[in-house]
Design a protein around this motif. Structure first.
Motif, mmCIF file in Angstrom:
data_model
loop_
_atom_site.group_PDB
_atom_site.id
_atom_site.type_symbol
_atom_site.label_atom_id
_atom_site.label_comp_id
_atom_site.label_asym_id
_atom_site.label_seq_id
_atom_site.Cartn_x
_atom_site.Cartn_y
_atom_site.Cartn_z
ATOM 1 N N HIS A 27 0.845 -1.202 0.000
ATOM 2 C CA HIS A 27 0.000 0.000 0.000
ATOM 3 C C HIS A 27 0.884 1.258 0.000
ATOM 4 N N PRO A 28 0.329 2.377 -0.491
ATOM 5 C CA PRO A 28 1.106 3.618 -0.451
ATOM 6 C C PRO A 28 1.478 4.005 0.979
ATOM 7 N N LYS A 29 2.472 4.854 1.082
ATOM 8 C CA LYS A 29 3.007 5.287 2.373
ATOM 9 C C LYS A 29 1.886 5.682 3.343
ATOM 10 N N ASN A 30 2.010 5.287 4.595
ATOM 11 C CA ASN A 30 0.943 5.538 5.566
ATOM 12 C C ASN A 30 1.549 5.645 6.959
ATOM 13 N N ASP A 31 0.697 5.711 7.963
ATOM 14 C CA ASP A 31 1.184 5.955 9.328
ATOM 15 C C ASP A 31 2.003 4.805 9.933
ATOM 16 N N ILE A 32 2.031 3.658 9.277
ATOM 17 C CA ILE A 32 2.846 2.550 9.800
ATOM 18 C C ILE A 32 4.344 2.824 9.557
ATOM 19 N N TRP A 33 4.649 3.571 8.467
ATOM 20 C CA TRP A 33 6.032 3.843 8.078
ATOM 21 C C TRP A 33 6.891 4.358 9.218
ATOM 22 N N LYS A 34 6.323 5.356 9.920
ATOM 23 C CA LYS A 34 7.097 5.999 10.984
ATOM 24 C C LYS A 34 7.266 5.074 12.168
ATOM 25 N N LEU A 35 6.229 4.305 12.439
ATOM 26 C CA LEU A 35 6.235 3.436 13.609
ATOM 27 C C LEU A 35 7.178 2.251 13.408
ATOM 28 N N ALA A 36 7.252 1.762 12.162
ATOM 29 C CA ALA A 36 7.976 0.515 11.912
ATOM 30 C C ALA A 36 9.495 0.701 11.982
ATOM 31 N N ASN A 37 10.188 -0.307 12.503
ATOM 32 C CA ASN A 37 11.643 -0.320 12.505
ATOM 33 C C ASN A 37 12.166 -0.818 11.162
ATOM 34 N N ILE A 38 11.410 -1.728 10.562
ATOM 35 C CA ILE A 38 11.798 -2.249 9.247
ATOM 36 C C ILE A 38 10.595 -2.129 8.312
ATOM 37 N N ASN A 39 10.776 -1.411 7.215
ATOM 38 C CA ASN A 39 9.724 -1.283 6.207
ATOM 39 C C ASN A 39 10.108 -2.062 4.954
ATOM 40 N N ILE A 40 9.346 -3.114 4.668
ATOM 41 C CA ILE A 40 9.550 -3.828 3.403
ATOM 42 C C ILE A 40 8.316 -3.509 2.565
ATOM 43 N N VAL A 41 8.419 -2.417 1.814
ATOM 44 C CA VAL A 41 7.243 -1.922 1.120
ATOM 45 C C VAL A 41 7.576 -1.736 -0.357
ATOM 46 N N ASP A 42 6.736 -2.275 -1.208
ATOM 47 C CA ASP A 42 6.904 -2.094 -2.645
ATOM 48 C C ASP A 42 5.532 -1.802 -3.245
ATOM 49 N N GLU A 43 5.317 -0.527 -3.540
ATOM 50 C CA GLU A 43 4.010 -0.119 -4.059
ATOM 51 C C GLU A 43 3.725 -0.707 -5.434
ATOM 52 N N LYS A 44 4.806 -1.122 -6.115
ATOM 53 C CA LYS A 44 4.598 -1.649 -7.471
ATOM 54 C C LYS A 44 4.210 -3.124 -7.456
ATOM 55 N N ALA A 45 4.393 -3.775 -6.312
ATOM 56 C CA ALA A 45 4.058 -5.205 -6.240
ATOM 57 C C ALA A 45 2.547 -5.385 -6.349
ATOM 58 N N SER A 46 2.146 -6.445 -7.046
ATOM 59 C CA SER A 46 0.714 -6.705 -7.227
ATOM 60 C C SER A 46 0.039 -6.996 -5.906
ATOM 61 N N SER A 47 0.829 -7.516 -4.966
ATOM 62 C CA SER A 47 0.249 -8.033 -3.728
ATOM 63 C C SER A 47 1.362 -8.128 -2.691
ATOM 64 N N THR A 48 0.960 -8.237 -1.443
ATOM 65 C CA THR A 48 1.963 -8.471 -0.407
ATOM 66 C C THR A 48 2.577 -9.859 -0.584
ATOM 67 N N CYS A 49 1.792 -10.790 -1.093
ATOM 68 C CA CYS A 49 2.338 -12.142 -1.319
ATOM 69 C C CYS A 49 3.504 -12.133 -2.302
ATOM 70 N N GLU A 50 3.456 -11.216 -3.290
ATOM 71 C CA GLU A 50 4.581 -11.099 -4.220
ATOM 72 C C GLU A 50 5.850 -10.676 -3.449
ATOM 73 N N ILE A 51 5.688 -9.787 -2.481
ATOM 74 C CA ILE A 51 6.826 -9.349 -1.658
ATOM 75 C C ILE A 51 7.318 -10.504 -0.771
ATOM 76 N N VAL A 52 6.366 -11.239 -0.213
ATOM 77 C CA VAL A 52 6.742 -12.374 0.655
ATOM 78 C C VAL A 52 7.501 -13.426 -0.163
ATOM 79 N N TYR A 53 7.093 -13.610 -1.409
ATOM 80 C CA TYR A 53 7.826 -14.514 -2.308
ATOM 81 C C TYR A 53 9.288 -14.066 -2.408
ATOM 82 N N ASN A 54 9.485 -12.756 -2.586
ATOM 83 C CA ASN A 54 10.854 -12.223 -2.668
ATOM 84 C C ASN A 54 11.641 -12.459 -1.378
ATOM 85 N N ILE A 55 10.956 -12.386 -0.247
ATOM 86 C CA ILE A 55 11.634 -12.629 1.026
ATOM 87 C C ILE A 55 12.118 -14.093 1.085
ATOM 88 N N PHE A 56 11.263 -15.005 0.665
ATOM 89 C CA PHE A 56 11.672 -16.421 0.620
ATOM 90 C C PHE A 56 12.915 -16.587 -0.260
#
Ligand SMILES: [Mn+2]
Length: 321
Positions: free
Chosen positions: A115-144
């Protein structure tokens, strides 16, 4: 070090041995599947992990392996790490005050999202965010992949479910060549596309279709705004013996009407709130900007907001009171 590598080394660190994973409110296939996949990944590092979803797991996703490990509640204080998965903003976690309190007492907050930048950004110690990804699952695939970790056929099915649902079955413009490459890899790892489409796209109960009937029957086209909208009350949901989650697909259906700029479904929630769900298939429209006018947010093509009030029928249509 990239944020993905930071996250992987955080998991490996000995002192971090109890992880809380949080899906978003009105959970969809992406958040549930990403939570389940991350659970499996963290378990393979021999760590404790608690997946939570404030509103449980909708029936259509209960074909996914391990769904029953997702609980609606948890004990605070036990976790060194809280991973917010596909949440969009802090309010949507369903546990906002507890997350803020945990952070104050030293928990590490990880944000995995598209999702686009939001209030979690500031709170989080680690941000793994990719607005271009179709889904969070696509990002999780990259983590694997970064972790060099094997993807089991159960995890492959979960990841493909998240991609499938967030792209509307590979129909939305967010489906890129990369998305299809990942989907293809997941299938060769044993993901069961037929099982996913069978459960997700063909899962329609009598009560769901009756409710959709009311939505379709009440559609109003505001050609001056290029908007089609419809409404559903608590009474309609009860009368059809349906559940709120049965409304998930119908707003996408309305959005397929050509020449409309956007579609909006307003439906009553318990506690005198109204949820607005916005969709568009028009490249020039960004419905998240409309949602933000009402304090909501989301993606360019799919967004939502919540307002106080109830829906009342008048002689020329509907109003919010
Ligand atoms: Mn998502």
């Amino acid at each position: 070090m990239s944020s993905i590598n930071k996250f992987i080394s955080h998991i490996k660190e000995e002192k971090n041995d109890n992880f809380l994973l949080i899906a978003h409110e009105r959970p969809d296939g992406d958040t549930i599947s990403a939570v389940l996949s991350l659970r499996s990944m963290i378990l393979s590092y021999k760590k404790k992990v608690h997946p939570a979803s404030s509103q449980g797991v909708p029936e259509v996703f209960r074909f996914l392996d391990g769904w029953n490990h997702i609980k609606e509640d948890f004990l605070t204080g036990d976790f060194q790490t809280i991973v917010l998965v596909d949440n969009g903003d802090l309010k949507r976690t369903g546990y906002m005050s507890r997350i803020i309190a945990a952070k104050k007492s030293g928990a590490t907050i990880v944000n995995i999202d598209h999702h686009p930048k939001n209030d979690i950004w500031k709170l989080a110690n680690i941000n793994i965010v990719d607005e271009k990804a179709s889904s969070t699952c696509e990002i999780v695939y990259n983590i694997f992949k970064h972790a060099g970790m094997q993807i089991s056929h159960q995890v492959a099915t979960a990841l493909l479910t998240g991609i499938y649902t967030d792209t509307g079955g590979f129909q939305h413009a967010t489906t890129t060549a990369k998305t299809l490459e990942i989907a293809s890899d997941l299938m060769s790892l044993g993901a069961k596309l037929k099982k996913i489409s069978g459960n997700i796209s063909n899962f329609k109960s009598v009560s769901m279709l009756k409710l959709w009937g009311i939505v379709l029957n009440r559609m109003v086209s505001r050609s001056d705004l290029g908007l089609i909208y419809s409404v559903i009350t608590r009474g309609d949901i009860q009368k059809c013996q349906a559940k709120e989650e049965d409304l998930a697909g119908v707003v996408n259906l309305i959005a397929t009407i050509p020449d409309e700029r956007a579609s909006l479904l307003l439906y009553e929630l318990p506690n005198d709130k109204i949820k607005g769900s916005l969709r568009t298939e028009n490249n020039e429209v960004d419905v998240s900007q409309i949602a933000s006018l009402f304090g909501g947010g989301g993606h360019k093509r799919a967004s939502g907001f919540e307002i106080d009030g109830r829906l009342r029928q008048t002689k020329d249509g509907w109003e919010v009171v």
